[in-house]
Design a protein around this motif. Structure first.
Motif, PDB file in Angstrom:
ATOM      1  N   GLY A  62       0.848  -1.180   0.000  1.00 36.07           N
ATOM      2  CA  GLY A  62       0.000   0.000   0.000  1.00 36.07           C
ATOM      3  C   GLY A  62       0.889   1.235   0.000  1.00 36.07           C
ATOM      4  O   GLY A  62       1.835   1.341  -0.775  1.00 36.07           O
ATOM      5  N   GLU A  63       0.588   2.160   0.877  1.00 32.50           N
ATOM      6  CA  GLU A  63       1.390   3.380   0.951  1.00 32.50           C
ATOM      7  C   GLU A  63       2.522   3.274   1.978  1.00 32.50           C
ATOM      8  O   GLU A  63       3.235   4.244   2.216  1.00 32.50           O
ATOM      9  N   LYS A  64       2.714   2.096   2.536  1.00 40.30           N
ATOM     10  CA  LYS A  64       3.728   1.922   3.570  1.00 40.30           C
ATOM     11  C   LYS A  64       5.023   1.383   2.970  1.00 40.30           C
ATOM     12  O   LYS A  64       5.017   0.358   2.275  1.00 40.30           O
ATOM     13  N   ARG A  65       6.121   2.088   3.223  1.00 35.30           N
ATOM     14  CA  ARG A  65       7.431   1.648   2.773  1.00 35.30           C
ATOM     15  C   ARG A  65       7.878   0.447   3.594  1.00 35.30           C
ATOM     16  O   ARG A  65       7.765   0.432   4.831  1.00 35.30           O
ATOM     17  N   ALA A  66       8.400  -0.569   2.911  1.00 35.72           N
ATOM     18  CA  ALA A  66       8.852  -1.777   3.596  1.00 35.72           C
ATOM     19  C   ALA A  66      10.365  -1.942   3.537  1.00 35.72           C
ATOM     20  O   ALA A  66      10.950  -2.590   4.409  1.00 35.72           O
ATOM     21  N   LEU A  67      11.001  -1.363   2.509  1.00 30.03           N
ATOM     22  CA  LEU A  67      12.459  -1.508   2.359  1.00 30.03           C
ATOM     23  C   LEU A  67      13.094  -0.130   2.427  1.00 30.03           C
ATOM     24  O   LEU A  67      12.653   0.803   1.744  1.00 30.03           O
ATOM     25  N   ARG A  68      14.114  -0.017   3.264  1.00 34.22           N
ATOM     26  CA  ARG A  68      14.776   1.276   3.424  1.00 34.22           C
ATOM     27  C   ARG A  68      15.778   1.506   2.291  1.00 34.22           C
ATOM     28  O   ARG A  68      16.947   1.169   2.387  1.00 34.22           O
ATOM     29  N   ASP A  69      15.284   2.013   1.210  1.00 35.40           N
ATOM     30  CA  ASP A  69      16.113   2.373   0.052  1.00 35.40           C
ATOM     31  C   ASP A  69      15.570   3.696  -0.477  1.00 35.40           C
ATOM     32  O   ASP A  69      14.477   3.743  -1.047  1.00 35.40           O
ATOM     33  N   ASN A  70      16.342   4.774  -0.260  1.00 35.02           N
ATOM     34  CA  ASN A  70      15.862   6.107  -0.627  1.00 35.02           C
ATOM     35  C   ASN A  70      15.667   6.279  -2.129  1.00 35.02           C
ATOM     36  O   ASN A  70      15.034   7.243  -2.572  1.00 35.02           O
ATOM     37  N   VAL A 107       4.850   6.781  -5.769  1.00 37.02           N
ATOM     38  CA  VAL A 107       4.301   7.706  -6.753  1.00 37.02           C
ATOM     39  C   VAL A 107       2.796   7.884  -6.559  1.00 37.02           C
ATOM     40  O   VAL A 107       2.283   8.995  -6.524  1.00 37.02           O
ATOM     41  N   ARG A 108       2.077   6.762  -6.389  1.00 35.50           N
ATOM     42  CA  ARG A 108       0.621   6.836  -6.230  1.00 35.50           C
ATOM     43  C   ARG A 108       0.135   5.584  -5.517  1.00 35.50           C
ATOM     44  O   ARG A 108       0.546   4.458  -5.845  1.00 35.50           O
ATOM     45  N   SER A 109      -0.747   5.779  -4.539  1.00 32.68           N
ATOM     46  CA  SER A 109      -1.325   4.644  -3.815  1.00 32.68           C
ATOM     47  C   SER A 109      -2.815   4.881  -3.625  1.00 32.68           C
ATOM     48  O   SER A 109      -3.225   5.813  -2.928  1.00 32.68           O
ATOM     49  N   THR A 110      -3.614   4.042  -4.298  1.00 34.42           N
ATOM     50  CA  THR A 110      -5.069   4.060  -4.147  1.00 34.42           C
ATOM     51  C   THR A 110      -5.526   2.615  -4.027  1.00 34.42           C
ATOM     52  O   THR A 110      -4.739   1.680  -4.250  1.00 34.42           O
TER      53      THR A 110
END
Length: 431
Positions: free
Chosen positions: A106-114, A119-122
């Motif tokens: 979803g809109e939650k980051r799971a991997l710490r890679d900047n 871009v878009r989460s619906t």
């Protein structure tokens, strides 16, 4: 490694209820198919993906299948991964990399890679971007939606390796005319393997087919090619160009050039100044030599004259005051360390031409002005004569009409007394 979220126990129980043939879940976590002739045990994970797929309820719901597309990106660029679904069934979309590490749920980051950004989460779309893409980022990315069963879509990301600027080797020093030479060209870092082409100026050179060798990293390639040709004097100062062609360049030119020097024997041509010499004039005969190297010595000769007229580093033969005796055929030998060349010129001294003086020029100008004035006067006289002739004819016509009313006699007697008929005094008037 990111793990997929565990499925709720309730979903597993629902899956058990929908198993065909009254299948039951054994104590060791395997499905036990009771209605099959051959009794088989299937792992729990396979049961979820196969048994549930065979459920009529699930076959009726194709709108929950996500879709995406394959992407191609140049190394160092940015790629956008877009996943869409029509019916999300109250579940979220997830992106994972080729190593099955979860990137976004979803809109939650799971991997710490900047480098990886949302871009878009619906509910119907999950799009992420990966910047500064490296060759190691190439592979198959997975978009998942955790419905029953879990549905996935694959996106193959292809990373193009940009070829390095080619390097030309094989040219060491100046070449002699008609000598054959071989040049080599090499470029590394392309993925897929690039192609090399040759040209000389605007002319294409047909080199050997491009050779391909895999680089130590196992991902990119080094390509090489060579070309062999014979040089001529026209090739002196020419640029031999090796160009690399690759889809990552998008039509941009990536090439290297090698300028070559060709040594060749000289040529010469004699040019007179002035072009049409006359007796009494000053004349220079220029011996224009060309070659590589440029001719350093010039020998002037006249046919029938011994010894030679002049040997010098100057290319001109000077005649301060031409005479008829200077006529004849002259030769100029231009010499360099590559050889010699002899040019000829036949000199014909013409008669001296009269030189117009300043006084004669002045008189000519005055004469022209006088002639113009005379011409204007003649034009004026012609118009004046025409005018007089026309008006003279009109005067004579009126005079002829007046003579018809005159008396026949040359004299007339008029009564001086004012009408007295018997008077003796008379005056005569002559008309």
């Amino acid at each position: 490694m990111g793990a997929r979220p565990a499925l709720p126990l309730l979903l597993l129980l629902l899956a058990c209820r929908g198993a065909p043939g009254g299948a039951n879940l054994s104590q060791d976590g395997y499905w036990q198919e009771q209605d099959l002739e051959l009794r088989t045990l299937a792992p729990l994970g396979e049961a979820i993906s196969s048994t549930v797929w065979s459920s009529p309820d699930m076959l009726a719901s194709q709108d929950s299948q996500p879709w995406t597309s394959d992407e191609t990106v140049v190394a160092g660029g940015t790629v956008v991964l877009k996943c869409q679904v029509k019916d999300h069934e109250d579940s979220s979309l997830q992106w994972s990399n080729p190593a099955q590490q979860t990137l976004y749920f979803g809109e939650k980051r799971a991997l710490r890679d900047n480098r990886i950004q949302l871009v878009r989460s619906t509910p119907h779309e999950l799009s992420i971007s990966i910047s500064n893409v490296a060759l190691a980022d190439e592979g198959e990315y997975t978009c998942s939606i955790f419905t029953m069963p879990v549905r996935t879509a694959k996106s193959l990301v292809t990373v193009l390796g940009i070829p390095q600027k080619p390097i030309i080797t094989g040219y060491k020093s100046s070449l002699r005319e008609k000598e054959t030479t071989t040049l080599s060209c090499q470029s590394s870092g392309s993925k897929p393997a690039a192609q090399l082409t040759w040209r000389k100026g605007d002319q294409e050179l047909h080199g050997e087919p491009t050779r391909v060798q895999e680089d130590p990293n196992g991902k990119t390639f080094t390509v090489s090619s060579s070309v062999t040709f014979q040089v001529s004097r026209e090739d002196d100062g020419a640029d031999i160009v090796c160009s690399v062609n690759h889809e990552s360049l998008k039509g941009a030119d990536r090439s290297t050039s090698q300028r070559i020097e060709v040594l060749y024997t000289p040529t010469a041509k004699i040019r007179p100044d002035p072009p049409h010499p006359r007796e009494g004039q000053k004349l220079l005969l220029h011996c224009e030599g060309r070659g590589n190297p440029v001719p350093q010595q010039y020998l002037w000769e006249k046919e029938g004259s011994v010894p030679p007229l002049k040997m010098t580093q100057e290319s001109a033969l000077i005649f301060p005051f031409l005479n008829k005796s200077d006529s004849g055929t002259y030769g100029c030998t231009a010499t360099s360390n590559m050889g010699s060349y002899k040019a000829y010129y036949t000199l014909n001294v013409n008669d001296p031409s009269p030189v117009p003086s300043s006084s004669s020029t002045y008189h000519a100008i005055i004469g022209g002005i006088v002639a113009f004035i005379v011409f204007l006067l003649l034009i004026l006289l012609i118009f004046l004569g025409h005018y007089l002739i026309r008006h003279k004819g009109t005067y004579l016509t009126h005079e002829a009409k007046g003579s018809d009313d005159a008396p026949d006699a040359d004299t007339a007697i008029i009564n001086a007394e004012g009408g007295q008929s018997g008077g003796d005094d008379k005056k005569e008037y002559f008309i």
